[in-house]
Motif scaffolding. Structure first.
Motif, PDB file in Angstrom:
ATOM      1  N   ALA A  74      10.082  52.225  -1.238  1.00 36.26           N
ATOM      2  CA  ALA A  74       9.388  51.938  -2.503  1.00 36.26           C
ATOM      3  C   ALA A  74       8.065  52.694  -2.593  1.00 36.26           C
ATOM      4  O   ALA A  74       7.754  53.292  -3.635  1.00 36.26           O
ATOM      5  CB  ALA A  74       9.150  50.437  -2.646  1.00 36.26           C
ATOM      6  N   TRP A  80       8.743  50.283  -7.704  1.00 36.93           N
ATOM      7  CA  TRP A  80       9.314  49.008  -7.298  1.00 36.93           C
ATOM      8  C   TRP A  80      10.827  49.096  -7.502  1.00 36.93           C
ATOM      9  O   TRP A  80      11.277  49.632  -8.513  1.00 36.93           O
ATOM     10  CB  TRP A  80       8.734  47.916  -8.199  1.00 36.93           C
ATOM     11  CG  TRP A  80       8.838  46.538  -7.662  1.00 36.93           C
ATOM     12  CD1 TRP A  80       9.901  45.703  -7.787  1.00 36.93           C
ATOM     13  CD2 TRP A  80       7.847  45.811  -6.943  1.00 36.93           C
ATOM     14  NE1 TRP A  80       9.622  44.507  -7.202  1.00 36.93           N
ATOM     15  CE2 TRP A  80       8.365  44.536  -6.674  1.00 36.93           C
ATOM     16  CE3 TRP A  80       6.558  46.114  -6.507  1.00 36.93           C
ATOM     17  CZ2 TRP A  80       7.657  43.562  -5.986  1.00 36.93           C
ATOM     18  CZ3 TRP A  80       5.861  45.146  -5.828  1.00 36.93           C
ATOM     19  CH2 TRP A  80       6.401  43.896  -5.571  1.00 36.93           C
ATOM     20  N   MET A 146       0.510  49.306  -4.826  1.00 34.64           N
ATOM     21  CA  MET A 146       1.405  48.214  -5.210  1.00 34.64           C
ATOM     22  C   MET A 146       1.002  47.598  -6.554  1.00 34.64           C
ATOM     23  O   MET A 146       1.863  47.136  -7.304  1.00 34.64           O
ATOM     24  CB  MET A 146       1.423  47.135  -4.129  1.00 34.64           C
ATOM     25  CG  MET A 146       2.134  47.563  -2.856  1.00 34.64           C
ATOM     26  SD  MET A 146       3.913  47.456  -3.008  1.00 34.64           S
ATOM     27  CE  MET A 146       4.110  45.683  -2.982  1.00 34.64           C
ATOM     28  N   HIS A 150       3.939  47.372  -9.253  1.00 36.23           N
ATOM     29  CA  HIS A 150       4.356  46.076  -9.782  1.00 36.23           C
ATOM     30  C   HIS A 150       4.174  46.024 -11.295  1.00 36.23           C
ATOM     31  O   HIS A 150       5.043  45.538 -12.026  1.00 36.23           O
ATOM     32  CB  HIS A 150       3.567  44.951  -9.098  1.00 36.23           C
ATOM     33  CG  HIS A 150       3.953  43.592  -9.557  1.00 36.23           C
ATOM     34  ND1 HIS A 150       3.189  42.889 -10.457  1.00 36.23           N
ATOM     35  CD2 HIS A 150       5.015  42.814  -9.260  1.00 36.23           C
ATOM     36  CE1 HIS A 150       3.771  41.727 -10.684  1.00 36.23           C
ATOM     37  NE2 HIS A 150       4.885  41.651  -9.979  1.00 36.23           N
ATOM     38  N   HIS A 153       6.840  48.070 -12.965  1.00 35.47           N
ATOM     39  CA  HIS A 153       8.118  47.355 -12.827  1.00 35.47           C
ATOM     40  C   HIS A 153       8.301  46.364 -13.982  1.00 35.47           C
ATOM     41  O   HIS A 153       9.379  46.255 -14.557  1.00 35.47           O
ATOM     42  CB  HIS A 153       8.151  46.628 -11.475  1.00 35.47           C
ATOM     43  CG  HIS A 153       9.220  45.632 -11.316  1.00 35.47           C
ATOM     44  ND1 HIS A 153      10.550  45.965 -11.161  1.00 35.47           N
ATOM     45  CD2 HIS A 153       9.172  44.276 -11.293  1.00 35.47           C
ATOM     46  CE1 HIS A 153      11.267  44.856 -11.033  1.00 35.47           C
ATOM     47  NE2 HIS A 153      10.456  43.823 -11.119  1.00 35.47           N
TER      48      HIS A 153
END
Length: 171
Positions: A74, A80, A146, A150, A153
């Motif tokens: 990832a 993601w 991240m 996220h 996503h």
């Protein structure tokens, strides 16, 4: 790094302009988030991940364990995985926003924190890590990435929720 996050947050803010508060709170099903709940979730998870960046920056404990195979993939792809993640909490545990201003303030807060960390993230020891339940042990710069992964996503989920609004005749 920061520019990608800014683009995503700006997209969330632009999209927010097109919703009424009623549309933001609309739930097509009991166990599905509203668009507003999804926004709140994105903000809360971003704050959580930024908290992990802060933890990484303050700890002196180095962790030798790294990412899982899923985490390695990832982060290498900066995306993601496109699968549904079933959270332990019920969809109604995430609240609907009180107002659009609440969402805007949350997005601005996230952007402010990301701007701060973009300027000093490289100074954080990469061996100081916090565990992610799916992706393994991540350092500050990985937690920073991240946040964007996220958020991007959930743009896919937002498109699905927009379809539900259209099907209900309120979009």
């Amino acid at each position: 790094m920061l520019n990608n996050h800014m683009v995503t947050i700006d997209q969330y803010k632009r999209d927010l302009d097109s919703y009424s508060i009623e549309q933001l709170r609309f739930k097509s099903e009991e166990n599905v988030w509203s668009v507003g709940q999804m926004y709140i979730h994105v903000i809360e998870v971003a704050k959580e991940y930024i908290g992990h960046i802060e933890t990484c920056s303050k700890t002196m404990l180095e962790e030798s364990v790294g990412k899982t195979a899923d985490g390695t993939k990832a982060l290498a792809e900066q995306e993601w995985p496109n699968i549904r993640v079933k959270l332990d909490e019920l969809p109604n545990a995430t609240t609907n926003p009180a107002s659009k201003d609440e969402i805007i303030a949350g997005l601005e807060h996230v952007l402010e924190k990301l701007s701060y960390w973009a300027g000093c993230i490289d100074e954080v020891n990469p061996a100081c890590k916090v565990h992610h339940g799916w992706f393994g042990w991540l350092g500050a710069s990985e937690w920073f990435e991240m946040v964007g992964m996220h958020s991007r996503h959930h743009l896919r989920q937002k498109a699905e929720l927009d379809e539900k609004l259209a099907e209900a005749g309120i979009r």
